[in-house]
Scaffold this motif. Structure first.
Motif, PDB file in Angstrom:
ATOM      1  N   THR A   2     156.874 142.472 -78.795  1.00 31.79           N
ATOM      2  CA  THR A   2     158.191 142.999 -79.698  1.00 31.79           C
ATOM      3  C   THR A   2     157.421 144.273 -79.806  1.00 31.79           C
ATOM      4  O   THR A   2     157.207 145.258 -79.310  1.00 31.79           O
ATOM      5  CB  THR A   2     158.474 141.904 -80.549  1.00 31.79           C
ATOM      6  OG1 THR A   2     157.458 141.664 -81.223  1.00 31.79           O
ATOM      7  CG2 THR A   2     159.275 140.887 -80.141  1.00 31.79           C
ATOM      8  N   SER A   3     157.251 144.533 -81.213  1.00 31.85           N
ATOM      9  CA  SER A   3     156.802 145.470 -82.034  1.00 31.85           C
ATOM     10  C   SER A   3     156.000 145.135 -83.233  1.00 31.85           C
ATOM     11  O   SER A   3     156.591 144.148 -84.098  1.00 31.85           O
ATOM     12  CB  SER A   3     157.918 146.434 -82.424  1.00 31.85           C
ATOM     13  OG  SER A   3     157.544 147.201 -83.242  1.00 31.85           O
ATOM     14  N   ASN A   4     155.061 145.844 -83.683  1.00 33.41           N
ATOM     15  CA  ASN A   4     154.371 145.441 -84.804  1.00 33.41           C
ATOM     16  C   ASN A   4     155.118 145.638 -86.135  1.00 33.41           C
ATOM     17  O   ASN A   4     155.241 145.032 -86.867  1.00 33.41           O
ATOM     18  CB  ASN A   4     152.882 146.418 -84.748  1.00 33.41           C
ATOM     19  CG  ASN A   4     153.313 147.986 -84.925  1.00 33.41           C
ATOM     20  OD1 ASN A   4     154.159 148.269 -84.537  1.00 33.41           O
ATOM     21  ND2 ASN A   4     152.070 148.631 -85.486  1.00 33.41           N
ATOM     22  N   ASP A   5     155.826 146.831 -86.119  1.00 32.76           N
ATOM     23  CA  ASP A   5     156.664 147.164 -87.317  1.00 32.76           C
ATOM     24  C   ASP A   5     157.626 145.899 -87.587  1.00 32.76           C
ATOM     25  O   ASP A   5     157.822 145.600 -88.730  1.00 32.76           O
ATOM     26  CB  ASP A   5     157.492 148.364 -87.016  1.00 32.76           C
ATOM     27  CG  ASP A   5     156.747 149.705 -86.994  1.00 32.76           C
ATOM     28  OD1 ASP A   5     155.478 149.821 -87.545  1.00 32.76           O
ATOM     29  OD2 ASP A   5     157.134 150.515 -86.214  1.00 32.76           O
ATOM     30  N   ILE A   6     158.261 145.441 -86.558  1.00 28.85           N
ATOM     31  CA  ILE A   6     159.462 144.287 -86.575  1.00 28.85           C
ATOM     32  C   ILE A   6     158.704 143.170 -87.157  1.00 28.85           C
ATOM     33  O   ILE A   6     158.997 142.445 -88.160  1.00 28.85           O
ATOM     34  CB  ILE A   6     160.318 144.131 -85.371  1.00 28.85           C
ATOM     35  CG1 ILE A   6     160.881 145.174 -85.120  1.00 28.85           C
ATOM     36  CG2 ILE A   6     160.994 143.009 -85.477  1.00 28.85           C
ATOM     37  CD1 ILE A   6     162.138 145.706 -86.039  1.00 28.85           C
ATOM     38  N   ILE A   7     157.531 142.718 -86.689  1.00 25.76           N
ATOM     39  CA  ILE A   7     156.910 141.722 -86.847  1.00 25.76           C
ATOM     40  C   ILE A   7     156.393 141.546 -88.350  1.00 25.76           C
ATOM     41  O   ILE A   7     156.520 140.752 -89.101  1.00 25.76           O
ATOM     42  CB  ILE A   7     155.707 141.439 -85.942  1.00 25.76           C
ATOM     43  CG1 ILE A   7     156.232 141.069 -84.536  1.00 25.76           C
ATOM     44  CG2 ILE A   7     154.904 140.063 -86.292  1.00 25.76           C
ATOM     45  CD1 ILE A   7     157.380 139.891 -84.380  1.00 25.76           C
ATOM     46  N   ILE A   8     155.866 142.663 -88.841  1.00 22.73           N
ATOM     47  CA  ILE A   8     155.270 142.995 -90.208  1.00 22.73           C
ATOM     48  C   ILE A   8     156.395 142.635 -90.905  1.00 22.73           C
ATOM     49  O   ILE A   8     156.553 142.189 -92.178  1.00 22.73           O
ATOM     50  CB  ILE A   8     154.593 144.238 -90.357  1.00 22.73           C
ATOM     51  CG1 ILE A   8     153.196 144.310 -89.711  1.00 22.73           C
ATOM     52  CG2 ILE A   8     154.206 144.464 -91.828  1.00 22.73           C
ATOM     53  CD1 ILE A   8     152.629 145.353 -89.555  1.00 22.73           C
ATOM     54  N   LEU A   9     157.580 143.324 -91.051  1.00 22.79           N
ATOM     55  CA  LEU A   9     158.634 143.552 -91.929  1.00 22.79           C
ATOM     56  C   LEU A   9     159.098 141.971 -91.795  1.00 22.79           C
ATOM     57  O   LEU A   9     159.927 141.634 -92.883  1.00 22.79           O
ATOM     58  CB  LEU A   9     159.598 144.481 -91.445  1.00 22.79           C
ATOM     59  CG  LEU A   9     159.174 145.936 -91.713  1.00 22.79           C
ATOM     60  CD1 LEU A   9     160.204 146.971 -91.141  1.00 22.79           C
ATOM     61  CD2 LEU A   9     158.538 146.120 -92.954  1.00 22.79           C
ATOM     62  N   LEU A  65     148.801 137.391 -95.701  1.00 24.07           N
ATOM     63  CA  LEU A  65     149.339 138.687 -95.755  1.00 24.07           C
ATOM     64  C   LEU A  65     148.415 139.467 -94.658  1.00 24.07           C
ATOM     65  O   LEU A  65     148.846 140.482 -94.026  1.00 24.07           O
ATOM     66  CB  LEU A  65     149.623 139.016 -96.933  1.00 24.07           C
ATOM     67  CG  LEU A  65     150.640 138.573 -97.769  1.00 24.07           C
ATOM     68  CD1 LEU A  65     150.961 139.139 -99.349  1.00 24.07           C
ATOM     69  CD2 LEU A  65     152.037 138.864 -97.051  1.00 24.07           C
ATOM     70  N   MET A  66     147.169 139.605 -95.347  1.00 21.65           N
ATOM     71  CA  MET A  66     146.248 140.598 -94.496  1.00 21.65           C
ATOM     72  C   MET A  66     146.094 140.234 -93.038  1.00 21.65           C
ATOM     73  O   MET A  66     145.889 141.194 -92.035  1.00 21.65           O
ATOM     74  CB  MET A  66     145.004 140.613 -95.188  1.00 21.65           C
ATOM     75  CG  MET A  66     144.595 141.077 -96.556  1.00 21.65           C
ATOM     76  SD  MET A  66     145.595 142.963 -96.798  1.00 21.65           S
ATOM     77  CE  MET A  66     144.362 143.820 -95.753  1.00 21.65           C
ATOM     78  N   ALA A  67     146.075 138.721 -92.730  1.00 24.41           N
ATOM     79  CA  ALA A  67     145.885 138.219 -91.633  1.00 24.41           C
ATOM     80  C   ALA A  67     147.100 138.834 -90.617  1.00 24.41           C
ATOM     81  O   ALA A  67     146.884 139.087 -89.610  1.00 24.41           O
ATOM     82  CB  ALA A  67     145.772 136.749 -91.440  1.00 24.41           C
ATOM     83  N   GLU A  68     148.376 138.556 -91.363  1.00 26.12           N
ATOM     84  CA  GLU A  68     149.650 138.916 -90.534  1.00 26.12           C
ATOM     85  C   GLU A  68     149.517 140.502 -90.251  1.00 26.12           C
ATOM     86  O   GLU A  68     150.012 140.998 -89.233  1.00 26.12           O
ATOM     87  CB  GLU A  68     150.626 138.658 -91.634  1.00 26.12           C
ATOM     88  CG  GLU A  68     152.022 139.129 -91.049  1.00 26.12           C
ATOM     89  CD  GLU A  68     152.797 139.850 -92.311  1.00 26.12           C
ATOM     90  OE1 GLU A  68     153.597 140.721 -92.062  1.00 26.12           O
ATOM     91  OE2 GLU A  68     152.633 139.568 -93.526  1.00 26.12           O
ATOM     92  N   PHE A  69     149.232 141.265 -91.154  1.00 28.77           N
ATOM     93  CA  PHE A  69     149.274 142.774 -91.233  1.00 28.77           C
ATOM     94  C   PHE A  69     148.341 143.216 -90.059  1.00 28.77           C
ATOM     95  O   PHE A  69     148.496 143.988 -89.291  1.00 28.77           O
ATOM     96  CB  PHE A  69     149.022 143.357 -92.374  1.00 28.77           C
ATOM     97  CG  PHE A  69     149.260 144.943 -92.584  1.00 28.77           C
ATOM     98  CD1 PHE A  69     150.486 145.320 -92.607  1.00 28.77           C
ATOM     99  CD2 PHE A  69     148.162 145.644 -92.278  1.00 28.77           C
ATOM    100  CE1 PHE A  69     150.646 146.769 -92.713  1.00 28.77           C
ATOM    101  CE2 PHE A  69     148.375 147.204 -92.405  1.00 28.77           C
ATOM    102  CZ  PHE A  69     149.544 147.723 -92.501  1.00 28.77           C
TER     103      PHE A  69
END
Length: 461
Positions: free
Chosen positions: A134-141, A162-166
């Protein structure tokens, strides 16, 4: 070109970058009322818009030159890039609204049980897998509010998760063409098709991802060993629209396959992504009309997922990207980027291995000064002095730097800026300097791993 004009263009570029950073740090939103509604407008695009406004008002570019900057010269296609990015985002946002991403997260969290370390690895793996397609922006948000909620319920420190996710999103987004807007910029500028880009970036992404995970595990080992006090809930309960989720997954899978096949069929990849996004839009419009016709439910006037999806679209990125193309066109017109390219060639030569490290490191650092999208645009123009394997090495290394550089500071990418805003809203204590500390502990080794593998590919293959 006159020296005075060149200096003024450089000054305008710096002012545009500085104003963008200022707005991000000090005034990320404008709040105002429209009738009875309170609206919030993101301001980051205003800094980029300052560039074209000054260039035109000072006579440094005329209208026709500004339009030429948007015409897609040298492989750049602003409208194609925007179509591809917004199409993928549209599909991803709809999937999020159906509850699909939360379902994936809950499955991962259930597999972790009450073990904080298993939760950490399950979250990282889930985010990495979803980001690839997909897209990093969408997954992060999408995942950030969920991680905050799970951490609160589980009585654990949210920062490691949160750091792992980002970090996972910004690392694994490097693998496919569509994972990050900067990948799209680089690949479209130098005519790298979907399969060719993936062939080169698969192993560097894998190396960076594994090193990244090991580094995060080492940094947060004590924190993530604490047990999780609460379960994430029933995964099936996360799905709010079962038929919509199935439809979204089918269209996303078809889109990814279409992107892979498009170059062989002579089709522009932006056209493939736009086709699937319009197909989803058409189905949603028909479904909305059908439901309203049968149920006559006034609560459905916003549509079944349609209005919510359109409202969450990152529309400010459109003037942001278009403004950057005009500003970079001015840099090219006045010979500034070509001058930087010639200087880089004198220093580093044209040997692909040396260019991998030169462009990879410099792009990762520059992303945290200019933000990764304008940095990538500027670097694409700088690289126009190169050709053949040297150009390919510099381009792919820049793609790596633009993705991994976003893990050094929150200023490295738009996702980081929006992520920090969400954390403030969720009252999570993670300051700028603390983020930078984690970023510089983990990211340099991840970047080194990616660049070493990429350099080896150019050396031996």
């Amino acid at each position: 070109m006159s020296n005075r004009g060149t200096y003024l263009v450089e000054l305008v570029f710096l002012l545009s970058c500085a104003s963008t950073i200022f707005l991000i740090l000090r005034r990320p939103y404008l709040r105002f009322r429209a009738r009875q509604r309170r609206l919030r407008l993101e301001t980051y695009f205003l800094g980029a818009l300052l560039g074209p406004v000054l260039l035109l008002s000072l006579g440094l570019l005329n209208f026709h030159q500004a339009v030429d900057g948007l015409s897609g010269t040298s492989g750049h296609s602003p409208l194609g890039i925007l179509s591809l990015f917004l199409s993928m985002v549209f599909i991803s946002i709809f999937l999020d609204i159906t509850g699909f991403f939360e379902w994936c997260a809950r499955r991962a969290l259930r597999a972790a049980g009450g073990d904080g370390r298993r939760l950490f690895f399950a979250l990282y793996a889930t985010v990495a897998l979803l980001t690839v397609f997909t897209s990093n922006d969408i997954i992060i948000l999408t995942f950030t509010p969920f991680v905050c909620a799970v951490s609160r319920q589980g009585r654990i420190n949210p920062v490691p998760y949160l750091m792992a996710e980002f970090f996972a999103a910004n690392t694994w987004s490097m693998m496919l063409y569509v994972g990050n807007p900067t990948n799209i910029l680089i690949a479209s500028a130098f005519r790298l098709d979907f399969l060719e880009y993936t062939r080169w970036m698969f192993l560097p992404t894998l190396a960076a991802g594994l090193v990244n995970l090991a580094g995060l595990d080492l940094v947060f080992r004590r924190e993530i060993r604490r047990p999780v006090a609460a379960a994430a809930g029933d995964p099936a309960a996360a799905i709010t629209d079962r038929s919509g989720a199935v439809l979204g997954v089918i269209l996303l899978a078809g889109c990814v396959l279409g992107l892979a096949a498009a170059p062989r069929l002579g089709i522009q990849i932006w056209a493939v992504a736009l086709f699937f996004a319009l197909a989803l839009l058409g189905v949603l419009v028909v479904r909305r009309s059908w439901v309203r016709l049968l149920r006559q439910d006034p609560s459905l006037k916003g549509g079944v997922g349609l209005r919510a999806t359109l409202q969450r679209m990152p529309w400010p990125i459109v003037p942001f990207i278009l403004s950057l193309f005009v500003t970079v066109a001015a840099l090219r017109h006045y010979g500034i980027t070509s001058g930087v390219g010639r200087l880089a060639e004198e220093i580093f030569g044209r040997e692909p291995v040396s260019l991998v490290f030169a462009y990879g490191i410099s792009s990762a650092l520059a992303a945290n000064i200019l933000n990764n999208i304008p940095m990538t645009l500027a670097f694409a123009s700088v690289m126009e002095t190169l050709s053949g394997p040297a150009l390919q090495a510099a381009a792919l290394a820049t793609a790596a730097g633009s993705n991994l550089g976003a893990n050094l500071t929150p200023l490295g990418a738009l996702a980081g800026i929006m992520w920090m805003s969400i954390l403030r809203w969720k009252r999570v204590r993670l300051g700028f300097l603390r983020f930078v500390l984690y970023g510089f502990l983990v990211t340099p080794i991840s970047l080194a791993a990616a660049l070493l593998v990429l350099a080896a590919e150019f050396r031996f293959f």
